[in-house]
Design an enzyme around this catalytic site. Structure first.
Site, PDB file in Angstrom:
ATOM      1  CB  SER A 254      59.395 110.681  91.687  1.00 31.32           C
ATOM      2  OG  SER A 254      60.358 110.010  90.910  1.00 31.32           O
TER       3      SER A 254
ATOM      4  CG  HIS B  44      61.275 114.706  91.744  1.00 32.22           C
ATOM      5  ND1 HIS B  44      62.043 115.643  92.401  1.00 32.22           N
ATOM      6  CD2 HIS B  44      62.007 113.569  91.749  1.00 32.22           C
ATOM      7  CE1 HIS B  44      63.173 115.089  92.803  1.00 32.22           C
ATOM      8  NE2 HIS B  44      63.183 113.821  92.415  1.00 32.22           N
TER       9      HIS B  44
ATOM     10  CG  ASP C 202      64.203 110.941  90.244  1.00 30.23           C
ATOM     11  OD1 ASP C 202      64.768 111.639  91.093  1.00 30.23           O
ATOM     12  OD2 ASP C 202      63.034 110.521  90.360  1.00 30.23           O
TER      13      ASP C 202
ATOM     14  CG  MET D 189      69.223 108.038  87.861  1.00 30.89           C
ATOM     15  SD  MET D 189      68.630 106.429  88.387  1.00 30.89           S
ATOM     16  CE  MET D 189      67.134 106.909  89.238  1.00 30.89           C
TER      17      MET D 189
ATOM     18  CG  HIS E  67      67.042 114.271  92.153  1.00 29.49           C
ATOM     19  ND1 HIS E  67      66.555 113.212  92.892  1.00 29.49           N
ATOM     20  CD2 HIS E  67      68.323 114.443  92.564  1.00 29.49           C
ATOM     21  CE1 HIS E  67      67.489 112.781  93.706  1.00 29.49           C
ATOM     22  NE2 HIS E  67      68.582 113.502  93.525  1.00 29.49           N
TER      23      HIS E  67
ATOM     24  CG  MET F  17      70.326 111.116  91.580  1.00 27.39           C
ATOM     25  SD  MET F  17      69.048 109.887  91.736  1.00 27.39           S
ATOM     26  CE  MET F  17      67.790 110.668  90.779  1.00 27.39           C
TER      27      MET F  17
ATOM     28  CG  MET G 185      68.909 112.005  98.147  1.00 29.13           C
ATOM     29  SD  MET G 185      67.457 112.040  97.068  1.00 29.13           S
ATOM     30  CE  MET G 185      67.043 110.296  96.919  1.00 29.13           C
TER      31      MET G 185
ATOM     32  N   GLY H 161      63.557 103.701  92.724  1.00 30.30           N
ATOM     33  CA  GLY H 161      62.295 103.947  93.402  1.00 30.30           C
ATOM     34  C   GLY H 161      61.961 102.747  94.280  1.00 30.30           C
ATOM     35  N   GLY H 162      60.969 102.913  95.139  1.00 32.43           N
ATOM     36  CA  GLY H 162      60.430 101.780  95.906  1.00 32.43           C
ATOM     37  C   GLY H 162      61.297 101.283  97.045  1.00 32.43           C
TER      38      GLY H 162
ATOM     39  CG  ASP I 119      63.534 111.973  96.039  1.00 35.47           C
ATOM     40  OD1 ASP I 119      62.738 111.025  95.978  1.00 35.47           O
ATOM     41  OD2 ASP I 119      64.240 112.342  95.078  1.00 35.47           O
ATOM     42  N   GLY I 120      62.222 109.864  98.753  1.00 35.25           N
ATOM     43  CA  GLY I 120      62.530 108.450  98.926  1.00 35.25           C
ATOM     44  C   GLY I 120      61.737 107.788 100.034  1.00 35.25           C
ATOM     45  N   GLY I 121      60.963 106.767  99.650  1.00 31.14           N
ATOM     46  CA  GLY I 121      60.237 105.981 100.647  1.00 31.14           C
ATOM     47  C   GLY I 121      59.116 106.735 101.342  1.00 31.14           C
TER      48      GLY I 121
ATOM     49  N   GLY J 288      57.133 108.725  94.661  1.00 35.64           N
ATOM     50  CA  GLY J 288      57.118 107.937  93.438  1.00 35.64           C
ATOM     51  C   GLY J 288      56.156 106.767  93.509  1.00 35.64           C
ATOM     52  CB  SER J 289      56.658 103.200  94.434  1.00 36.50           C
ATOM     53  OG  SER J 289      57.508 103.528  95.464  1.00 36.50           O
TER      54      SER J 289
END
Ligand code: DX5
Ligand code: ZN
Length: 216
Positions: A8, A33, A35, A37, A66, A68, A137, A144-145, A175-177, A197-198
């Site tokens: 991401s 990916h 994002d 928003m 993605h 959002m 999600m 992110g993060g 997606d996420g963490g 991502g991070s």
């Protein structure tokens, strides 16, 4: 099956985007990916179509968008113009989801539904046959993060059961963490695609992290 890895770019260094995209190009990553928003559906604003257009020019990987944003179906022509391969719309942001997915498919993009942490998998029962992919999600969307929400593992298992019991061919993206540890557990639960991502972009050696994720 090895996971598909979708870095991401939300966690990339925006002042050095070209360099970061080059890292993804060189790596074993499968997709890129992006994002988008709107500050309404989620409490943040990332980047929009003009920035993505520049990213696409440099990227050699298929684009997984993605959205959002509220009423994501309004932007199908813009996503098409980018040459995106996959368009994720949120279940919670789309009143006429079936029609939106059909339109996405009609223009030649793979349609995907994204569900927030509070949205149950059972709500997908009547639409699971019509999607290329479901994006679960594993954090609340917008940043992110964030810390991985443990319950996501159960949701992936439940979604895997729904897919198998309906003979759907939908892929499961999460997606996420995600890091090597949460990624391994998600794969064991039945996931196919990991958005990261991070963990990638804050690492000393992003290419190595991508390789490690690929070999989960
Ligand atoms: C969050 C975005 C994610 C985000 C993930 O709203 O959808 O794609 O970039 O970032 P990490 O991997 O840092 O949780
Ligand atoms: Zn995302």
């Amino acid at each position: 099956m090895k996971p598909l890895i979708a870095p991401s770019i939300l966690s990339a260094d925006f002042a050095n985007l070209a360099e970061n995209i080059e890292i993804i190009n060189r790596s074993e990553a499968d997709w890129i990916h992006a994002d988008i928003m709107d500050g309404v559906f989620v409490p943040n604003i990332s980047f929009g179509f003009p920035v993505l257009k520049s990213i696409v020019k440099l990227s050699k990987k298929p684009l997984d968008v993605h959205l959002m944003i509220v009423n994501p179906e309004k932007f199908i022509p813009e996503v098409k113009a980018l040459g995106a391969s996959i368009m994720n719309v949120h279940y919670e942001a789309c009143t006429h989801l079936h029609r939106a997915l059909q339109r996405i498919r009609e223009v030649g993009i793979q349609p995907a539904i994204t569900i927030n942490p509070a949205t149950p998998v059972c709500l997908l029962k009547d639409i699971i046959q019509d999607v290329y992919m479901v994006l679960v999600m594993s954090v609340n969307p917008g940043f992110g993060g964030q810390k991985f929400i443990e319950h996501s593992i159960e949701k992936v298992k439940e979604l895997r059961n729904l897919i198998e019991s309906t003979n759907s061919k939908a892929l499961i993206e999460v997606d996420g963490g995600i890091n090597v540890e949460t990624g391994a557990r998600l794969m064991a639960a039945g996931a196919n695609v990991l958005v990261v991502g991070s963990t990638i972009f804050k690492a000393e050696n992003p290419e190595k992290v991508i390789r490690d994720l690929k070999n989960l």
